[in-house]
Enzyme design. Structure first.
Site, PDB file in Angstrom:
ATOM      1  N   GLU A  85     -19.162 -27.826  12.005  1.00 46.61           N
ATOM      2  CA  GLU A  85     -18.303 -26.889  12.183  1.00 46.61           C
ATOM      3  C   GLU A  85     -18.611 -25.603  11.496  1.00 46.61           C
ATOM      4  O   GLU A  85     -18.369 -24.308  12.270  1.00 46.61           O
ATOM      5  CB  GLU A  85     -17.029 -27.134  11.669  1.00 46.61           C
ATOM      6  CG  GLU A  85     -16.238 -28.119  12.780  1.00 46.61           C
ATOM      7  CD  GLU A  85     -15.963 -27.992  14.309  1.00 46.61           C
ATOM      8  OE1 GLU A  85     -16.201 -26.825  14.628  1.00 46.61           O
ATOM      9  OE2 GLU A  85     -15.733 -28.710  14.977  1.00 46.61           O
ATOM     10  N   SER A 368      31.912 -71.786  17.778  1.00 45.37           N
ATOM     11  CA  SER A 368      32.155 -72.725  16.382  1.00 45.37           C
ATOM     12  C   SER A 368      30.974 -72.276  15.347  1.00 45.37           C
ATOM     13  O   SER A 368      31.139 -72.887  14.283  1.00 45.37           O
ATOM     14  CB  SER A 368      31.866 -74.143  16.894  1.00 45.37           C
ATOM     15  OG  SER A 368      32.790 -74.641  17.669  1.00 45.37           O
TER      16      SER A 368
END
Length: 803
Positions: A85, A368
């Site tokens: 870059e 239950s």
């Protein structure tokens, strides 16, 4: 025009042009003071307990982003980025005229974008300071403004700070902003673990990330990588040997770059994070890594099992009769409270079953499955007259008063009455009538108080519940109920549940760490051992579930099912000392299933999940605490056996609660010929059941040995009894039995009340039922003896009051 006037005109014109140019170029130039406001918002990484990525929570704008410190970015990434870059990055002042010319020439001769013309600092200015419209302009004005901003940035920040910011903010494609997000997306690893060939590939992406995407264009990505490596070698940051080695090294790309694992669990974590952000415990501007309690291997096992079983219901030829479409599973470590797996539905992405709804946290009726906590209260040795595992409960049809004053008559799942059953069998076989009687004994308020202590938040309205709570009349979420069961597995110590182990920033600094909660002893360890022993007793549950059902696995495990009225929900929750698994099966839409119970619906999922997770692990037992003693008892009464007791069994008792009196249900009488006979002396409410079982009752044998000749008595009700007549109850349901005992020489028994004949009997039993009437009443009986003389029993008085 004179010379002076001409010069003045030119000067004025130049001034206007310069001022206009300045205004055109710089009047709205962004301030670098706003740099921190422009950075990409960080994403949040959620991982399992071993660091496996579950999900990236992305900000509203942008994509994945994690900001690293300079020290956490590998040197190869820094070198590769500078090489491709901005080779003069460390020597220029934000703008590199030579670099611009060189880039133009290189790109022109190569026919592609090999090197960028803008410096790293200029690109940073473009990314963070220019607005979106200007950022993509191809204009002289933008380049000038970009150069000025780059020069300002160079004066304000060090080269290292600029490069770090660039590496954290650049877009690498794949919704990845910054090198950390890119490393995770493409290689499934942290940026700090990147090696040279990986760094070179990533450094080549920002110029044209869509073109060089290694997932869609792997060949172009590798060509770009070689360009970057060549530039690194050219600039002297790597050797030729390193370059050649990196070019040859195969790359292992992330097979699942955008995971969404355990989605329902992830959203629960997100909710916790939102609360922490709101409370100021965490900074939403900081990159975070959330390490959760989830074990992805366990999660996958549970998910596969759920899908397989739900699919089997769908493939059943009887599918229209079953209508089972969804299930949820919670797996916990009871010692720490860690949620190890959470499956919120059979398929999160299936709209037909409303799969996005998390059924692990939706309150549903428990059936239950709530019973063990009621029995735990009944067994508590600190309460007055505690029950034991050997205590027998009369399982016959019984009327109770519901909260609205109506009659509530529970029935067992099989529709049968089982007479005297022990607490062990009543709980293990999930009998309904004994459970309601147990709740009546311990009290609704006390039960709801225990539920609240166990972390159940939805049973918070005592006025909304009555004795139907024993059969699942309250709604609880699977997560909360599984947490409560974990307390049983943890010897009665409650520690709740946790889902987050730690929160770190991107550099590994721990911001939050959650230790297991301090245990709170809610239930006596001896009681929880008894409950666990009962729930792991395959023989005790055989009356309802049979032997070797889906509730039995390859090791000791306590387990309880639940099925709600009309089959809207069914449950199976069970545990070993180190693992708790809860399963819910049903439909998110509240459509009823058909003939699917906790045993046939949730049970097989629980069975397979337990076995899959525990495979290869040593078996554990529930270690018995001190203070328990085994005693032989008479099975029918739960008391010490006499010689007459036909059935006995050994039972465990908390010391101090063992029976101290002998059984009185079994009695011996002698017939007229002197033959001994064992009969049963049972309470009145048990006699109809006993007769149905063919059990000889002492009342049915009026021999001289058992009752004096000529004697006539009112056995029931007791003298001076007081009753209450409830106005809201059906009058026909408010009756009492009146029973007479007569010597065997008496006949023509007549029962009187207030000078009115109630009934006449010619053979035993001498019993009738009388509807309560307000007032004081006198009761007596008359009979005829062998000489034809009428004799009268002693009168008794009873009182019936209004409500």
């Amino acid at each position: 025009m004179g010379k002076k006037r001409k010069l003045a005109y030119i000067s004025a014109t130049l001034t206007v042009v310069i001022m206009a140019s300045w205004v055109y170029l710089f009047h709205d130039l962004p301030s670098i003071d706003n740099l921190s406001e422009k950075v990409a918002q960080p994403s949040v990484r959620i991982t399992d307990r071993n660091g496996v990525l579950l999900y990236n929570i992305l900000p509203e704008v942008g994509g994945r982003q994690v900001s690293l410190s300079s020290e956490s970015i590998p040197q190869c990434m820094r070198d590769a980025t500078v090489a491709v870059e901005d080779e003069n990055f460390y020597s220029h002042y934000g703008v590199d005229p030579v670099g611009v010319i060189r880039a133009f020439w290189i790109n022109l001769t190569s026919g592609e974008t090999v090197s960028g013309g803008s410096t790293i600092t200029q690109q940073l200015a473009k990314i963070l300071l220019l607005d979106e419209n200007e950022r993509y302009e191809r204009s002289f004005r933008r380049k000038i403004r970009e150069a000025v901003l780059a020069w300002q940035l160079t004066r304000r920040y060090t080269k290292d700070e600029i490069l770090t910011l660039y590496l954290n903010q650049s877009y690498y494609g794949g919704m990845a902003y910054g090198v950390e997000a890119a490393a995770q997306t493409y290689f499934g690893k942290s940026a700090s673990d990147l090696i040279l060939p990986e760094c070179a590939l990533l450094a080549g992406l920002p110029q044209t990330p869509g073109l060089y995407d290694p997932f869609t264009n792997p060949d172009l990505a590798l060509e770009r990588q070689k360009v970057v490596l060549g530039l690194m070698f050219k600039h002297g940051v790597i050797s030729e040997e390193e370059k050649l080695s990196a070019e040859k090294m195969p790359l292992a790309f992330n097979q699942v770059p955008y995971p969404i694992e355990a989605p329902h669990f992830v959203w629960l974590i997100k909710n916790q994070l939102d609360e922490m952000f709101l409370n100021g415990e965490l900074d939403p501007r900081e990159s975070l890594v959330i390490r959760t309690t989830l074990d992805i291997a366990m999660q996958h096992k549970a998910e596969v099992i759920v899908r397989r079983h739900i699919a089997s219901f769908q493939q059943d030829s009887d599918v229209m009769k079953r209508n089972v479409n969804n299930a949820a599973v919670v797996v916990m470590d009871p010692k720490t409270g860690d949620v190890m797996a959470l499956v919120g539905s059979a398929d999160y992405f299936d709209d037909k079953i409303r799969g996005a709804i998390d059924m692990a946290v939706q309150p549903r009726q428990t059936g239950s499955a709530f019973k063990p906590f009621i029995y735990a209260l009944a067994l508590d040795p600190k309460q007055l007259q505690p029950w034991t595992a050997g205590t027998t409960i009369l399982d016959v049809n019984t009327n109770f008063i519901a909260g609205d004053g109506a009659i509530y008559t529970p029935v067992n799942y099989d529709g049968l009455q089982h007479g005297y059953v022990s607490v062990r069998e009543a709980l293990a076989s999930s009998l309904n009538i004994p459970a309601v009687k147990t709740l009546e004994k311990v009290g609704i308020d006390k039960t709801l108080g225990l539920a609240e202590q166990l972390g159940i938040t939805t049973l918070d309205r005592p006025d909304h519940f009555d004795l139907s709570l024993a059969l699942g009349g309250g709604e609880v979420s699977l997560l909360e109920l599984t947490t409560a069961y974990s307390t049983l597995a943890n010897n009665g110590s409650y520690i709740g549940n946790r889902m987050i182990l730690s929160i770190e920033n991107a550099d590994g600094r721990i911001l939050f760490e959650q230790e297991p909660a301090q245990p709170k002893q809610l239930i006596d360890p001896r009681v929880t051992w008894l409950i666990s022993d009962i729930l792991s007793d395959d023989r005790a549950r055989s009356r309802t579930f049979g032997l070797n059902s889906a509730l039995k696995i390859d090791r000791v495990a306590a387990v309880k099912t639940g099925t709600t009225t009309n089959f809207y929900d069914n449950w199976t929750i069970g545990y070993t000392p180190s693992l708790t698994v809860g399963v819910w099966v049903g439909n998110s839409t509240y459509e009823p299933m058909q003939n699917v119970t906790g045993l046939t619906g949730a049970g097989p999922i629980w069975h397979d999940t337990m076995r899959a997770i525990l495979e290869g692990q040593p078996e554990e037992i529930f270690v018995q605490p001190d203070g328990l003693r085994q005693v032989e008892i008479c099975s029918l009464s739960g008391l010490l056996p006499t010689e007459l007791c036909r059935h006995t069994n050994s039972e465990w008792f908390i010391k101090g609660t063992e029976p101290t009196v002998f059984d009185s249900f079994y009695q011996q009488i002698f017939l007229d010929n002197g033959t001994p006979l064992t009969v049963f002396d049972l309470p009145l409410e048990a006699q109809a059941w006993a007769r149905g079982q063919g059990m000889p009752l002492i009342e049915d044998f009026q021999s001289s040995a058992s009752f004096e000749t000529g004697q006539l008595l009112i056995q029931s009700p007791a003298p001076n009894s007081t009753y209450v007549l409830f106005s809201k109850m059906d009058a026909n349901a408010q009756q009492i039995p009146i029973r007479v005992i007569a010597g065997d020489d008496l006949s023509q028994i007549t029962l009187w009340m207030d000078n009115t004949v109630l009934a006449a009997f010619f053979q035993p039993p001498f019993e009738t039922w009388w509807a309560l009437t307000i007032g004081e009443h006198r009761i007596w009986a008359e009979a005829v003896d062998a000489n034809g003389t009428t004799i009268k029993s002693p009168e008794i008085s009873i009182t019936v009051l209004s409500e």
